[in-house]
Enzyme design. Sequence first.
Site, PDB file in Angstrom:
ATOM      1  N   VAL A   1      38.996  23.154  46.291  1.00  0.00           N
ATOM      2  CA  VAL A   1      39.547  23.924  47.399  1.00  0.00           C
ATOM      3  C   VAL A   1      39.964  25.277  46.841  1.00  0.00           C
ATOM      4  O   VAL A   1      40.532  25.364  45.745  1.00  0.00           O
ATOM      5  CB  VAL A   1      40.766  23.219  48.042  1.00  0.00           C
ATOM      6  CG1 VAL A   1      41.416  24.090  49.094  1.00  0.00           C
ATOM      7  CG2 VAL A   1      40.356  21.884  48.638  1.00  0.00           C
ATOM      8  N   CYS A   2      39.671  26.321  47.581  1.00  0.00           N
ATOM      9  CA  CYS A   2      40.085  27.676  47.242  1.00  0.00           C
ATOM     10  C   CYS A   2      39.528  28.062  45.866  1.00  0.00           C
ATOM     11  O   CYS A   2      38.366  27.811  45.582  1.00  0.00           O
ATOM     12  CB  CYS A   2      41.615  27.778  47.332  1.00  0.00           C
ATOM     13  SG  CYS A   2      42.253  29.470  47.439  1.00  0.00           S
ATOM     14  N   THR A   3      40.344  28.653  45.012  1.00  0.00           N
ATOM     15  CA  THR A   3      39.859  29.119  43.716  1.00  0.00           C
ATOM     16  C   THR A   3      39.667  27.986  42.717  1.00  0.00           C
ATOM     17  O   THR A   3      39.292  28.228  41.575  1.00  0.00           O
ATOM     18  CB  THR A   3      40.791  30.198  43.130  1.00  0.00           C
ATOM     19  OG1 THR A   3      42.117  29.674  43.068  1.00  0.00           O
ATOM     20  CG2 THR A   3      40.744  31.466  43.964  1.00  0.00           C
TER      21      THR A   3
ATOM     22  N   THR B   1      34.480  29.698  47.959  1.00  0.00           N
ATOM     23  CA  THR B   1      35.831  29.811  47.418  1.00  0.00           C
ATOM     24  C   THR B   1      36.595  30.775  48.324  1.00  0.00           C
ATOM     25  O   THR B   1      36.086  31.234  49.347  1.00  0.00           O
ATOM     26  CB  THR B   1      35.804  30.307  45.958  1.00  0.00           C
ATOM     27  OG1 THR B   1      37.120  30.221  45.396  1.00  0.00           O
ATOM     28  CG2 THR B   1      35.307  31.736  45.841  1.00  0.00           C
TER      29      THR B   1
ATOM     30  N   ALA C   1      36.563  26.927  51.139  1.00  0.00           N
ATOM     31  CA  ALA C   1      37.021  28.310  50.979  1.00  0.00           C
ATOM     32  C   ALA C   1      38.539  28.327  50.750  1.00  0.00           C
ATOM     33  O   ALA C   1      39.023  27.623  49.867  1.00  0.00           O
ATOM     34  CB  ALA C   1      36.606  29.138  52.188  1.00  0.00           C
TER      35      ALA C   1
END
Length: 181
Positions: free
Chosen positions: A66-68, A86, A116
Amino acid sequence: MGHVEGSVRTDNGRLGLSVDTTFEDVPSPEVVLVPGGPGQVAMMDDDRLLSWLRQVHQTTQWTTSVCTGALILGAAGLLEGMRATTHWLAMDQLAQHGAQATRERVVVDGRIVTAAGVSSGIDMALRLAALMVGDEGAQAVQLGIEYAPDPPFTAGSPDTAPPQIVEALRSLSRFILEPTD
């Protein structure tokens, strides 16, 4: 975190966690979820973590981020040639790790699922639930958590947010995505 058992405090000392097991004590998880956030930069150089990710990915049913957190998967070499996503501020960095970076909210490429920004983690979890237990099971989870987003603004994407908001966040991104000394 992840290397020691016992009581561990977050970087700012405001939250204490009780660590019962290190990631190295879990040699064959079915699902791995790598979160992003402020600690992601340090984890990208953590050889123990990256080695563990490479090892367990050989047998996971799903390796996710998730995310970075996708940048950590990339640093481990797991995204080479894979479609992935991301946080929008980290797209260039994701591509530098050999990924085919895309602005989709959730990307499933083989056994790797990336999401993202933080809120897309719920979308990813529902997609993963559908892949693992079927659509009805995922819909039951969605209903159970009453996930029916209705945000008050359309500022959830750099494509729809006011330009001054996008630029304000972009100017802060070096503090978000790079180590601070």
